[in-house]
Design a protein around this motif. Structure first.
Motif, PDB file in Angstrom:
ATOM      1  N   MET A   1      13.518  20.185  10.732  1.00 26.77           N
ATOM      2  CA  MET A   1      14.488  20.458   9.700  1.00 26.77           C
ATOM      3  C   MET A   1      15.047  21.868   9.916  1.00 26.77           C
ATOM      4  O   MET A   1      14.304  22.796  10.193  1.00 26.77           O
ATOM      5  CB  MET A   1      13.828  20.353   8.330  1.00 26.77           C
ATOM      6  CG  MET A   1      14.737  20.799   7.215  1.00 26.77           C
ATOM      7  SD  MET A   1      14.128  20.496   5.550  1.00 26.77           S
ATOM      8  CE  MET A   1      12.671  21.485   5.488  1.00 26.77           C
ATOM      9  N   ILE A   2      16.347  22.016   9.777  1.00 24.74           N
ATOM     10  CA  ILE A   2      16.975  23.335   9.909  1.00 24.74           C
ATOM     11  C   ILE A   2      16.743  24.107   8.624  1.00 24.74           C
ATOM     12  O   ILE A   2      17.025  23.619   7.526  1.00 24.74           O
ATOM     13  CB  ILE A   2      18.476  23.203  10.204  1.00 24.74           C
ATOM     14  CG1 ILE A   2      18.669  22.562  11.579  1.00 24.74           C
ATOM     15  CG2 ILE A   2      19.168  24.551  10.114  1.00 24.74           C
ATOM     16  CD1 ILE A   2      20.098  22.364  11.983  1.00 24.74           C
ATOM     17  N   LYS A   3      16.212  25.322   8.768  1.00 22.09           N
ATOM     18  CA  LYS A   3      15.977  26.196   7.621  1.00 22.09           C
ATOM     19  C   LYS A   3      17.117  27.198   7.535  1.00 22.09           C
ATOM     20  O   LYS A   3      17.679  27.604   8.545  1.00 22.09           O
ATOM     21  CB  LYS A   3      14.638  26.919   7.776  1.00 22.09           C
ATOM     22  CG  LYS A   3      13.464  25.975   7.779  1.00 22.09           C
ATOM     23  CD  LYS A   3      12.176  26.710   7.964  1.00 22.09           C
ATOM     24  CE  LYS A   3      11.038  25.697   8.032  1.00 22.09           C
ATOM     25  NZ  LYS A   3       9.770  26.325   8.315  1.00 22.09           N
ATOM     26  N   TYR A   4      17.436  27.601   6.315  1.00 23.23           N
ATOM     27  CA  TYR A   4      18.510  28.569   6.136  1.00 23.23           C
ATOM     28  C   TYR A   4      18.185  29.514   4.989  1.00 23.23           C
ATOM     29  O   TYR A   4      17.306  29.251   4.178  1.00 23.23           O
ATOM     30  CB  TYR A   4      19.837  27.849   5.865  1.00 23.23           C
ATOM     31  CG  TYR A   4      19.889  27.093   4.553  1.00 23.23           C
ATOM     32  CD1 TYR A   4      20.374  27.702   3.405  1.00 23.23           C
ATOM     33  CD2 TYR A   4      19.438  25.787   4.474  1.00 23.23           C
ATOM     34  CE1 TYR A   4      20.411  27.020   2.202  1.00 23.23           C
ATOM     35  CE2 TYR A   4      19.473  25.095   3.280  1.00 23.23           C
ATOM     36  CZ  TYR A   4      19.969  25.720   2.143  1.00 23.23           C
ATOM     37  OH  TYR A   4      19.991  25.043   0.953  1.00 23.23           O
ATOM     38  N   GLN A   5      18.889  30.626   4.974  1.00 23.76           N
ATOM     39  CA  GLN A   5      18.786  31.547   3.855  1.00 23.76           C
ATOM     40  C   GLN A   5      20.196  31.913   3.419  1.00 23.76           C
ATOM     41  O   GLN A   5      21.132  31.896   4.222  1.00 23.76           O
ATOM     42  CB  GLN A   5      17.991  32.802   4.212  1.00 23.76           C
ATOM     43  CG  GLN A   5      18.706  33.775   5.128  1.00 23.76           C
ATOM     44  CD  GLN A   5      17.851  34.988   5.444  1.00 23.76           C
ATOM     45  OE1 GLN A   5      16.667  34.859   5.721  1.00 23.76           O
ATOM     46  NE2 GLN A   5      18.447  36.159   5.414  1.00 23.76           N
ATOM     47  N   LEU A   6      20.354  32.197   2.144  1.00 24.99           N
ATOM     48  CA  LEU A   6      21.655  32.561   1.612  1.00 24.99           C
ATOM     49  C   LEU A   6      21.865  34.065   1.730  1.00 24.99           C
ATOM     50  O   LEU A   6      20.926  34.849   1.639  1.00 24.99           O
ATOM     51  CB  LEU A   6      21.761  32.142   0.144  1.00 24.99           C
ATOM     52  CG  LEU A   6      21.687  30.639  -0.124  1.00 24.99           C
ATOM     53  CD1 LEU A   6      21.745  30.365  -1.619  1.00 24.99           C
ATOM     54  CD2 LEU A   6      22.795  29.906   0.602  1.00 24.99           C
ATOM     55  N   TYR A   7      23.118  34.460   1.954  1.00 26.50           N
ATOM     56  CA  TYR A   7      23.469  35.876   1.957  1.00 26.50           C
ATOM     57  C   TYR A   7      24.849  36.037   1.339  1.00 26.50           C
ATOM     58  O   TYR A   7      25.666  35.116   1.345  1.00 26.50           O
ATOM     59  CB  TYR A   7      23.430  36.459   3.372  1.00 26.50           C
ATOM     60  CG  TYR A   7      24.551  35.988   4.267  1.00 26.50           C
ATOM     61  CD1 TYR A   7      25.703  36.760   4.421  1.00 26.50           C
ATOM     62  CD2 TYR A   7      24.469  34.784   4.950  1.00 26.50           C
ATOM     63  CE1 TYR A   7      26.732  36.326   5.238  1.00 26.50           C
ATOM     64  CE2 TYR A   7      25.486  34.348   5.763  1.00 26.50           C
ATOM     65  CZ  TYR A   7      26.623  35.129   5.903  1.00 26.50           C
ATOM     66  OH  TYR A   7      27.650  34.705   6.704  1.00 26.50           O
ATOM     67  N   GLN A   8      25.094  37.213   0.798  1.00 22.75           N
ATOM     68  CA  GLN A   8      26.366  37.520   0.172  1.00 22.75           C
ATOM     69  C   GLN A   8      27.174  38.410   1.097  1.00 22.75           C
ATOM     70  O   GLN A   8      26.669  39.419   1.595  1.00 22.75           O
ATOM     71  CB  GLN A   8      26.141  38.206  -1.170  1.00 22.75           C
ATOM     72  CG  GLN A   8      27.402  38.366  -1.990  1.00 22.75           C
ATOM     73  CD  GLN A   8      27.103  38.959  -3.364  1.00 22.75           C
ATOM     74  OE1 GLN A   8      26.133  39.681  -3.542  1.00 22.75           O
ATOM     75  NE2 GLN A   8      27.941  38.629  -4.335  1.00 22.75           N
ATOM     76  N   SER A   9      28.417  38.035   1.347  1.00 14.76           N
ATOM     77  CA  SER A   9      29.278  38.811   2.239  1.00 14.76           C
ATOM     78  C   SER A   9      29.512  40.206   1.675  1.00 14.76           C
ATOM     79  O   SER A   9      29.824  40.377   0.501  1.00 14.76           O
ATOM     80  CB  SER A   9      30.625  38.114   2.430  1.00 14.76           C
ATOM     81  OG  SER A   9      31.496  38.954   3.160  1.00 14.76           O
ATOM     82  N   SER A  26      15.570  30.868  12.291  1.00 20.48           N
ATOM     83  CA  SER A  26      14.654  30.279  13.274  1.00 20.48           C
ATOM     84  C   SER A  26      13.313  30.984  13.163  1.00 20.48           C
ATOM     85  O   SER A  26      13.250  32.210  13.167  1.00 20.48           O
ATOM     86  CB  SER A  26      15.208  30.457  14.693  1.00 20.48           C
ATOM     87  OG  SER A  26      16.426  29.771  14.824  1.00 20.48           O
ATOM     88  N   ASN A  27      12.257  30.199  13.090  1.00 19.66           N
ATOM     89  CA  ASN A  27      10.928  30.797  12.977  1.00 19.66           C
ATOM     90  C   ASN A  27      10.099  30.629  14.242  1.00 19.66           C
ATOM     91  O   ASN A  27       8.950  31.020  14.282  1.00 19.66           O
ATOM     92  CB  ASN A  27      10.178  30.226  11.767  1.00 19.66           C
ATOM     93  CG  ASN A  27      10.026  28.727  11.840  1.00 19.66           C
ATOM     94  OD1 ASN A  27      10.465  28.097  12.800  1.00 19.66           O
ATOM     95  ND2 ASN A  27       9.411  28.149  10.834  1.00 19.66           N
ATOM     96  N   GLU A  28      10.707  30.046  15.275  1.00 21.73           N
ATOM     97  CA  GLU A  28       9.973  29.839  16.522  1.00 21.73           C
ATOM     98  C   GLU A  28      10.970  29.717  17.665  1.00 21.73           C
ATOM     99  O   GLU A  28      12.094  29.266  17.478  1.00 21.73           O
ATOM    100  CB  GLU A  28       9.145  28.560  16.416  1.00 21.73           C
ATOM    101  CG  GLU A  28       8.228  28.309  17.579  1.00 21.73           C
ATOM    102  CD  GLU A  28       7.402  27.036  17.399  1.00 21.73           C
ATOM    103  OE1 GLU A  28       6.730  26.649  18.367  1.00 21.73           O
ATOM    104  OE2 GLU A  28       7.438  26.425  16.318  1.00 21.73           O
TER     105      GLU A  28
END
Length: 114
Positions: A1-9, A26-28
């Motif tokens: 599964m692709i993991k993601y995190q949110l960020y604010q521009s 990516s954790n590996e």
């Protein structure tokens, strides 16, 4: 599964300023050895050692082809090519030199296919 995190521009002069986006996390990392092991685990009739050797040779040949000024496309994966990073632009074509205007050549990969 692709993991993601949110960020604010934080780009203040951009229409994206303050909006939220996702970036892949990516954790590996899997190297050629890991890729060969993964391929061998898929009921492949080829040994892990053979697959690793083929992958290593492919990397070597792709580098050689790119340095010859060609592109390499791996269907449904990526298109590889060389790109130039400039130090600065020249005022005319006659004024352009590699030493003065080019910082480096780097590998560019662009996803292709599905």
């Amino acid at each position: 599964m692709i993991k993601y995190q949110l960020y604010q521009s934080q780009l203040k002069d951009s229409p994206s300023y303050g909006k939220w986006y996702a970036r892949v996390v990516s954790n590996e990392t899997v190297d050629i050895q890991g890729l060969a092991e993964h391929m061998a685990a898929h009921n492949c009739p080829l040994s892990m050692g053979f697959l690793k050797a083929v992958l290593e040779q492919a990397v070597s040949c792709i580098n050689e082809i790119l340095l010859d000024g060609k592109r390499v496309i791996l269907p449904n994966l990526a298109s590889f090519g060389a790109t130039i990073v400039h130090k600065s632009g020249a005022t005319s074509a006659d004024d352009f030199t590699i030493a003065k205007n080019v910082e480096k050549v780097k590998l560019q990969a662009q996803g292709v296919g599905e």
